[in-house]
Design a protein around this motif. Structure first.
Motif, PDB file in Angstrom:
ATOM      1  N   GLU A 218      30.029  -7.941  -4.965  1.00 25.04           N
ATOM      2  CA  GLU A 218      29.561  -8.845  -6.022  1.00 25.04           C
ATOM      3  C   GLU A 218      30.111 -10.253  -5.835  1.00 25.04           C
ATOM      4  OE1 GLU A 218      30.073  -9.546 -10.863  1.00 25.04           O
ATOM      5  OE2 GLU A 218      30.813  -7.697  -9.931  1.00 25.04           O
ATOM      6  N   VAL A 219      31.345 -10.341  -5.390  1.00 28.13           N
ATOM      7  CA  VAL A 219      31.971 -11.647  -5.233  1.00 28.13           C
ATOM      8  C   VAL A 219      32.669 -11.709  -3.880  1.00 28.13           C
ATOM      9  CG1 VAL A 219      34.120 -10.942  -6.365  1.00 28.13           C
ATOM     10  CG2 VAL A 219      33.507 -13.359  -6.286  1.00 28.13           C
ATOM     11  N   MET A 220      32.551 -12.849  -3.213  1.00 32.05           N
ATOM     12  CA  MET A 220      33.300 -13.080  -1.982  1.00 32.05           C
ATOM     13  C   MET A 220      33.948 -14.456  -2.071  1.00 32.05           C
ATOM     14  SD  MET A 220      30.313 -13.854   0.905  1.00 32.05           S
ATOM     15  CE  MET A 220      31.517 -13.883   2.241  1.00 32.05           C
ATOM     16  N   VAL A 221      35.103 -14.576  -1.444  1.00 29.60           N
ATOM     17  CA  VAL A 221      35.806 -15.852  -1.427  1.00 29.60           C
ATOM     18  C   VAL A 221      36.175 -16.179   0.020  1.00 29.60           C
ATOM     19  CG1 VAL A 221      36.743 -15.442  -3.734  1.00 29.60           C
ATOM     20  CG2 VAL A 221      38.130 -14.885  -1.730  1.00 29.60           C
ATOM     21  N   ALA A 222      36.255 -17.455   0.291  1.00 30.50           N
ATOM     22  CA  ALA A 222      36.736 -17.932   1.581  1.00 30.50           C
ATOM     23  C   ALA A 222      37.626 -19.133   1.325  1.00 30.50           C
ATOM     24  CB  ALA A 222      35.573 -18.318   2.499  1.00 30.50           C
TER      25      ALA A 222
ATOM     26  N   ILE B 262      35.894 -22.806 -10.810  1.00 29.42           N
ATOM     27  CA  ILE B 262      36.291 -21.587 -10.115  1.00 29.42           C
ATOM     28  C   ILE B 262      37.813 -21.557  -9.994  1.00 29.42           C
ATOM     29  CG2 ILE B 262      34.132 -21.329  -8.839  1.00 29.42           C
ATOM     30  CD1 ILE B 262      35.532 -22.548  -6.385  1.00 29.42           C
ATOM     31  N   SER B 263      38.372 -20.359 -10.006  1.00 32.54           N
ATOM     32  CA  SER B 263      39.812 -20.198  -9.815  1.00 32.54           C
ATOM     33  C   SER B 263      40.068 -18.774  -9.361  1.00 32.54           C
ATOM     34  CB  SER B 263      40.589 -20.511 -11.102  1.00 32.54           C
ATOM     35  OG  SER B 263      40.166 -19.678 -12.168  1.00 32.54           O
ATOM     36  N   TRP B 264      41.279 -18.540  -8.839  1.00 30.09           N
ATOM     37  CA  TRP B 264      41.645 -17.177  -8.453  1.00 30.09           C
ATOM     38  C   TRP B 264      43.150 -17.039  -8.320  1.00 30.09           C
ATOM     39  CZ3 TRP B 264      38.339 -18.779  -3.884  1.00 30.09           C
ATOM     40  CH2 TRP B 264      39.071 -19.341  -2.847  1.00 30.09           C
ATOM     41  N   ASP B 265      43.578 -15.796  -8.324  1.00 34.25           N
ATOM     42  CA  ASP B 265      44.966 -15.442  -8.007  1.00 34.25           C
ATOM     43  C   ASP B 265      44.890 -14.119  -7.262  1.00 34.25           C
ATOM     44  OD1 ASP B 265      47.653 -14.786  -7.857  1.00 34.25           O
ATOM     45  OD2 ASP B 265      48.108 -15.508  -9.885  1.00 34.25           O
TER      46      ASP B 265
ATOM     47  N   SER C  40      44.616  -5.463   2.501  1.00 34.66           N
ATOM     48  CA  SER C  40      44.105  -5.142   1.176  1.00 34.66           C
ATOM     49  C   SER C  40      44.297  -6.347   0.270  1.00 34.66           C
ATOM     50  CB  SER C  40      44.823  -3.926   0.605  1.00 34.66           C
ATOM     51  OG  SER C  40      46.212  -4.180   0.461  1.00 34.66           O
ATOM     52  N   VAL C  41      43.388  -6.497  -0.700  1.00 35.10           N
ATOM     53  CA  VAL C  41      43.403  -7.657  -1.581  1.00 35.10           C
ATOM     54  C   VAL C  41      43.365  -7.181  -3.031  1.00 35.10           C
ATOM     55  CG1 VAL C  41      42.231  -9.798  -2.226  1.00 35.10           C
ATOM     56  CG2 VAL C  41      42.197  -9.022   0.154  1.00 35.10           C
ATOM     57  N   SER C  42      44.193  -7.766  -3.871  1.00 37.52           N
ATOM     58  CA  SER C  42      44.200  -7.449  -5.297  1.00 37.52           C
ATOM     59  C   SER C  42      44.332  -8.727  -6.095  1.00 37.52           C
ATOM     60  CB  SER C  42      45.348  -6.498  -5.634  1.00 37.52           C
ATOM     61  OG  SER C  42      46.609  -7.094  -5.340  1.00 37.52           O
ATOM     62  N   GLY C  43      43.838  -8.701  -7.323  1.00 38.17           N
ATOM     63  CA  GLY C  43      43.912  -9.879  -8.175  1.00 38.17           C
ATOM     64  C   GLY C  43      42.593 -10.138  -8.862  1.00 38.17           C
ATOM     65  N   TRP C  44      42.301 -11.399  -9.094  1.00 37.72           N
ATOM     66  CA  TRP C  44      41.075 -11.740  -9.817  1.00 37.72           C
ATOM     67  C   TRP C  44      40.484 -13.053  -9.323  1.00 37.72           C
ATOM     68  CZ3 TRP C  44      41.713 -16.476 -12.037  1.00 37.72           C
ATOM     69  CH2 TRP C  44      43.014 -16.864 -12.380  1.00 37.72           C
ATOM     70  N   VAL C  45      39.178 -13.180  -9.547  1.00 36.23           N
ATOM     71  CA  VAL C  45      38.429 -14.406  -9.275  1.00 36.23           C
ATOM     72  C   VAL C  45      37.692 -14.766 -10.552  1.00 36.23           C
ATOM     73  CG1 VAL C  45      36.592 -15.472  -7.922  1.00 36.23           C
ATOM     74  CG2 VAL C  45      38.135 -13.821  -6.847  1.00 36.23           C
ATOM     75  N   GLU C  46      37.707 -16.030 -10.923  1.00 34.53           N
ATOM     76  CA  GLU C  46      37.057 -16.469 -12.157  1.00 34.53           C
ATOM     77  C   GLU C  46      36.022 -17.537 -11.855  1.00 34.53           C
ATOM     78  OE1 GLU C  46      39.009 -18.483 -15.921  1.00 34.53           O
ATOM     79  OE2 GLU C  46      39.474 -16.333 -15.894  1.00 34.53           O
ATOM     80  N   VAL C  47      34.837 -17.383 -12.444  1.00 33.98           N
ATOM     81  CA  VAL C  47      33.755 -18.355 -12.304  1.00 33.98           C
ATOM     82  C   VAL C  47      33.278 -18.715 -13.700  1.00 33.98           C
ATOM     83  CG1 VAL C  47      31.478 -18.832 -11.339  1.00 33.98           C
ATOM     84  CG2 VAL C  47      33.064 -17.344 -10.094  1.00 33.98           C
ATOM     85  N   ASP C  48      33.468 -19.973 -14.084  1.00 35.90           N
ATOM     86  CA  ASP C  48      33.068 -20.459 -15.407  1.00 35.90           C
ATOM     87  C   ASP C  48      33.575 -19.556 -16.528  1.00 35.90           C
ATOM     88  OD1 ASP C  48      31.813 -22.648 -14.333  1.00 35.90           O
ATOM     89  OD2 ASP C  48      29.849 -21.698 -14.244  1.00 35.90           O
TER      90      ASP C  48
ATOM     91  N   VAL D  60      36.299 -11.595 -12.486  1.00 36.17           N
ATOM     92  CA  VAL D  60      36.004 -10.395 -11.706  1.00 36.17           C
ATOM     93  C   VAL D  60      37.310  -9.903 -11.106  1.00 36.17           C
ATOM     94  CG1 VAL D  60      34.746  -9.418  -9.755  1.00 36.17           C
ATOM     95  CG2 VAL D  60      33.672 -11.189 -11.168  1.00 36.17           C
ATOM     96  N   GLU D  61      37.652  -8.648 -11.365  1.00 35.20           N
ATOM     97  CA  GLU D  61      38.871  -8.064 -10.815  1.00 35.20           C
ATOM     98  C   GLU D  61      38.593  -7.507  -9.421  1.00 35.20           C
ATOM     99  OE1 GLU D  61      41.857  -8.095 -12.238  1.00 35.20           O
ATOM    100  OE2 GLU D  61      41.231  -8.939 -14.178  1.00 35.20           O
ATOM    101  N   LEU D  62      39.507  -7.739  -8.523  1.00 38.09           N
ATOM    102  CA  LEU D  62      39.446  -7.130  -7.200  1.00 38.09           C
ATOM    103  C   LEU D  62      40.434  -5.977  -7.192  1.00 38.09           C
ATOM    104  CD1 LEU D  62      38.116  -9.937  -6.659  1.00 38.09           C
ATOM    105  CD2 LEU D  62      38.927  -9.715  -4.310  1.00 38.09           C
TER     106      LEU D  62
END
Length: 375
Positions: A56-60, A127-130, A169-177, A181-183
């Motif tokens: 659903e979500v990808m980040v680079a 957009i933001s993430w941790d 492995s990746v854990s955390g969250w990505v936020e759009v507006d 979305v939890e990873l």
């Protein structure tokens, strides 16, 4: 009472010393801040791409420092629901090369070769993430390949790249507006750390003859349960019985493209390992889940034409969003592209990334270049 605190601005008066010189890490008689070469295109670079378990979500994200240009830059990209959003930041490098923050992009090396924390703070692009990236595969040093016999012009050493790559492995969250979305468990990514000279630093103006070479081959990053494919290497989990990494020879590709944009859609690729084994991988792109790395300055940004290492101004943060359902916008973004795919090999299906240089890959298939054909 006298204030005896010393701020970071006082480091400037200690040039060429910097905070990292207090660590026992020196490899030459010079301070760490002094580069091993006077080439202005010397760089250090990190890169990471990750996704959730459903695609659903990808980040680079990635960042570079240029010691001889006194420049630092970074970018962050989120792709979700047909929307492609990027943030780019620039600043003078300054004294402290251990400080990776550039604007709101603030990764932290928690444990070298084991764990990074990637942080994108709130910004004007929404957009933001941790994200915590924990390495799961054995990193193997990539030896620099360069010599003066094959340089251009004759006698000049070719561009040099050294470093390492791996999966995790990746854990955390990505936020759009404001929507998060939890990873969770099962989210994966890949990262690399490369350094050297060249690799497009400074754009065409710093490339011989004004021509920026971006290559034609692209790459692939796929984490299967017991082995992983990273371009021309197979990497293994920590503790695996196979030592080091296994070299992958040139693949044979059969690719399908969107007829309107000439951007990759699907592929069947045969890989031959140096051991004599073969692997056939079937890639199927997930919707419009593509990270277009021109927005990360690879080959120049789509609108401002800023190349890696070329921005020479005051600290700045910029960005933009694109609607990937718009044909014209997809065409305008083409270049070094990271396509999130369902990848199948020997009955096992995982999510992975197929990287093409679009529309160059389409042109190679059209020309019938060896190893390139249409699916």
């Amino acid at each position: 009472m006298t204030d005896l605190s010393i701020g970071d601005d006082h480091f400037a008066e200690q040039f060429p010393l910097s905070p990292i010189d207090d660590f026992m890490v020196h490899q030459t008689p010079d301070p760490v801040r002094v580069s091993w070469t006077g080439d202005p295109r010397a760089y250090e670079r990190y890169w990471m791409i990750a996704h959730d378990t459903t695609g659903e979500v990808m980040v680079a994200t990635g960042g570079s420092i240029y010691p001889n240009l006194d420049r630092a830059e970074a970018y962050a990209i989120v792709v979700r629901g047909g929307r492609h959003t990027a943030v780019r930041s620039f600043r003078p490098l300054g004294v402290d090369r251990t400080d990776l923050r550039v604007g709101p992009i603030a990764p932290v090396i928690v444990r070298g070769l084991r764990e990074w924390r990637y942080v994108l703070e709130p910004n004007d692009q929404g957009i933001s993430w941790d994200l915590t990236f924990t390495d799961t595969t054995r990193q193997v040093f990539r030896e620099p390949l360069s010599d003066s016999a094959h340089g251009t012009p004759s006698g000049r050493r070719n561009d040099v790249t050294a470093g390492f790559e791996g999966f995790g492995s990746v854990s955390g969250w990505v936020e759009v507006d404001g929507e998060r979305v939890e990873l969770g468990e099962g989210s994966f990514g890949t990262r690399d750390r490369h350094w050297g000279t060249g690799r497009g630093v400074g754009g065409p103006t710093m490339s011989l003859g004004g021509r920026l070479h971006v290559g034609v081959n692209g790459n692939a990053f796929v984490p299967f349960a017991d082995w992983t494919l990273w371009g021309d290497r197979v990497y293994y989990p920590f503790g695996h019985a196979t030592p080091g990494a296994t070299k992958v020879l040139k693949p044979t590709r059969r690719l399908r493209f969107d007829p309107e944009t000439q951007v990759f859609v699907e592929g069947v690729v045969d890989y031959r390992l140096v051991t004599g084994e073969t692997r056939q991988l079937h890639y199927e792109r997930i919707g419009e889940q593509t990270a277009y790395l021109r927005c990360g300055m690879y080959g120049g940004t789509p609108d401002g034409d800023i190349h890696q290492g070329s921005y020479d101004g005051p600290a700045m943060t910029e960005g933009e969003s694109y609607d990937l359902t718009d044909l014209r916008q997809r065409i305008g973004l083409r270049g070094l592209d990271e396509h999130l795919c369902r990848v199948t090999c020997d009955g096992e299906t995982v999510l992975g990334v197929y990287q093409t240089i679009d529309p160059v890959a389409f042109e190679q298939c059209t020309a019938g270049r060896p190893g390139w054909a249409f699916l």
